[in-house]
Design a protein around this motif. Structure first.
Motif, PDB file in Angstrom:
ATOM      1  N   SER A   1      32.394  37.639  36.866  1.00 30.76           N
ATOM      2  CA  SER A   1      31.703  36.734  36.179  1.00 30.76           C
ATOM      3  C   SER A   1      32.141  35.536  36.643  1.00 30.76           C
ATOM      4  O   SER A   1      33.027  35.149  37.384  1.00 30.76           O
ATOM      5  N   GLU A   2      31.381  34.516  36.166  1.00 28.99           N
ATOM      6  CA  GLU A   2      31.964  33.218  36.538  1.00 28.99           C
ATOM      7  C   GLU A   2      33.226  32.863  36.332  1.00 28.99           C
ATOM      8  O   GLU A   2      33.810  31.944  36.939  1.00 28.99           O
ATOM      9  N   ALA A   3      33.567  33.234  34.943  1.00 31.54           N
ATOM     10  CA  ALA A   3      35.079  33.093  34.370  1.00 31.54           C
ATOM     11  C   ALA A   3      35.803  33.653  35.135  1.00 31.54           C
ATOM     12  O   ALA A   3      36.885  33.413  35.592  1.00 31.54           O
ATOM     13  N   GLY A   4      35.694  34.902  35.741  1.00 33.38           N
ATOM     14  CA  GLY A   4      36.320  35.696  36.616  1.00 33.38           C
ATOM     15  C   GLY A   4      36.469  34.939  38.117  1.00 33.38           C
ATOM     16  O   GLY A   4      37.710  35.097  38.761  1.00 33.38           O
ATOM     17  N   LEU A   5      35.528  34.435  38.730  1.00 34.19           N
ATOM     18  CA  LEU A   5      35.588  33.813  39.787  1.00 34.19           C
ATOM     19  C   LEU A   5      36.418  32.501  39.822  1.00 34.19           C
ATOM     20  O   LEU A   5      37.214  32.493  40.503  1.00 34.19           O
ATOM     21  N   ALA A   6      36.378  31.920  38.790  1.00 39.52           N
ATOM     22  CA  ALA A   6      37.144  30.663  38.439  1.00 39.52           C
ATOM     23  C   ALA A   6      38.809  31.221  38.483  1.00 39.52           C
ATOM     24  O   ALA A   6      39.426  30.539  38.918  1.00 39.52           O
TER      25      ALA A   6
ATOM     26  N   PHE B   1      39.982  46.657  40.919  1.00 42.73           N
ATOM     27  CA  PHE B   1      38.839  46.430  41.179  1.00 42.73           C
ATOM     28  C   PHE B   1      37.833  47.614  42.194  1.00 42.73           C
ATOM     29  O   PHE B   1      38.692  48.151  42.884  1.00 42.73           O
ATOM     30  N   THR B   2      36.673  47.844  41.796  1.00 45.04           N
ATOM     31  CA  THR B   2      35.913  48.965  42.613  1.00 45.04           C
ATOM     32  C   THR B   2      35.023  48.614  43.414  1.00 45.04           C
ATOM     33  O   THR B   2      34.220  47.348  43.049  1.00 45.04           O
TER      34      THR B   2
ATOM     35  N   LEU C   1      31.391  41.275  34.949  1.00 46.64           N
ATOM     36  CA  LEU C   1      30.059  41.390  34.397  1.00 46.64           C
ATOM     37  C   LEU C   1      29.862  42.942  34.038  1.00 46.64           C
ATOM     38  O   LEU C   1      30.707  43.920  34.588  1.00 46.64           O
ATOM     39  N   PRO C   2      28.616  43.455  33.652  1.00 47.40           N
ATOM     40  CA  PRO C   2      28.356  44.822  33.318  1.00 47.40           C
ATOM     41  C   PRO C   2      28.231  45.577  34.572  1.00 47.40           C
ATOM     42  O   PRO C   2      27.840  44.955  35.710  1.00 47.40           O
TER      43      PRO C   2
END
Length: 352
Positions: free
Chosen positions: A77-82, A59-60, A28-29
């Protein structure tokens, strides 16, 4: 069961297609304010990687200078979590993670012992139960307690089929607590669950809704203020990026629970320590130095020479890893006496 070469090859095609668009859809932003208090006094706490699976990306983790809250920024994001959860608790890494859960038996039993002076539970909901390792360990100490488990993955259903939990709920606590689970439990436990959630405050409110008046909430989470976080830096195991989204300092946790009408009964930073910081950091460094293992999120299978070097490197490192395991035992003793504990435990009672 360890996946074979053909299984990995089949999964590789799916991962290749998902990664074709790059990593940008997975984040996400970036936030300019703290999700806990709204302050814009943010500083970078650490930049790190997915050292467990070695999936791509950096990742920060930021820290708020006003309240001390520590959080992933930008967040998945949701896609990233998946993408990053896939093949971790199930699939290709399921056996390894399952063994880690089973090894936590002594720590789970210590958690039950800490609850018993405050309540004799008839019903207990374990949130984020995964394969039901905690209820399986706790039932030996509380044979008359009915344990239920809640999680998002398939493993919670298997926990019910195997008898580890009497009832399984697959879904979100925040969606079920005010309906199906409302006021049903004497104890709700959250063992290393809150740090995975997008909004820990909503989760705490949901836990309150699932408890009967006078019921107990048991929380164990990584301690972002631990000295061990500074000692191990970006290789500190509890960063667990990119899965850990929020790490709540103890002062913030106590204040939030009090605001929700809980009475904090017990706070124990040291007994909640999760052993493994030294060997995890050692493995992360070794894994980084060696050729990569055969995993489906890499574009191609390692060649024969790379596989030979990796196998030989791991064998050569076994004595050093054994030493690291011994150092972990010493660190666990030290953690009982100082601020080296990498986690803390809170037990709180819901008011009327």
């Amino acid at each position: 069961m360890t996946p074979d070469t053909e299984q990995i090859a089949r999964a590789r095609a799916d991962y290749r297609e998902e990664l074709a668009g790059g990593l940008e859809p997975f984040l996400l932003p970036r936030r300019t304010d703290c999700p806990w208090c709204g302050s814009e006094r943010l500083t970078c706490r650490v930049r790190t990687r997915d050292w467990f699976q070695r999936k791509p990306g950096e990742f920060t983790v930021d820290r708020c200078g006003a309240c001390g809250h520590v959080f992933q920024n930008p967040r998945l994001s949701e896609a990233g979590l998946a993408f990053y959860y896939r093949d971790f608790y199930d699939g290709f890494c399921a056996d390894t993670i399952g063994r880690l859960f089973e090894s936590a038996g002594p720590r789970f039993r210590a958690s039950v012992a800490a609850v018993r002076p405050h309540v004799t539970p008839g019903t207990w909901l374990d949130v984020g139960t995964a394969n039901g390792a905690f209820p399986a360990a706790a039932r030996r100490m509380l044979p008359d307690t009915e344990f239920h488990g809640l999680d998002m993955g398939e493993a919670v259903l298997e926990a019910e089929r195997s008898g580890r939990v009497a009832r399984a709920f697959r879904g979100f606590l925040t969606e079920l607590a005010s309906t199906e689970l409302a006021g049903a439990y004497d104890v709700v436990s959250m063992f290393h669950y809150l740090e995975h959630t997008q909004d820990p405050r909503r989760e705490l409110a949901a836990a309150r809704a699932a408890l009967r008046p006078g019921g107990q909430l048991v929380i164990e989470v990584p301690d972002p203020e631990s000295l061990s976080a500074r000692l191990f830096g970006r290789y500190w195991m509890p960063w667990l990026q990119p899965q850990h989204l929020n790490l709540v300092p103890l002062a913030n946790m106590r204040k939030e629970l009090t605001g929700l009408g809980f009475t904090v009964l017990d706070v124990r930073p040291r007994p909640a320590h999760v052993r493994g910081d030294v060997i995890a950091a050692s493995w992360f460094l070794l894994n980084r130095a060696l050729p990569r293992d055969d995993v489906p999120w890499d574009a191609r299978r390692p060649g024969a020479a790379a596989r030979f070097v990796r196998k030989g490197g791991v064998l050569a490192a076994l004595p050093a890893l054994a030493v690291a395991q011994g150092l972990d035992a010493l660190l666990a003793v030290a953690a009982r006496r100082g601020r080296l504990s990498n986690a803390y435990r809170v037990i709180a009672r819901r008011g009327a």
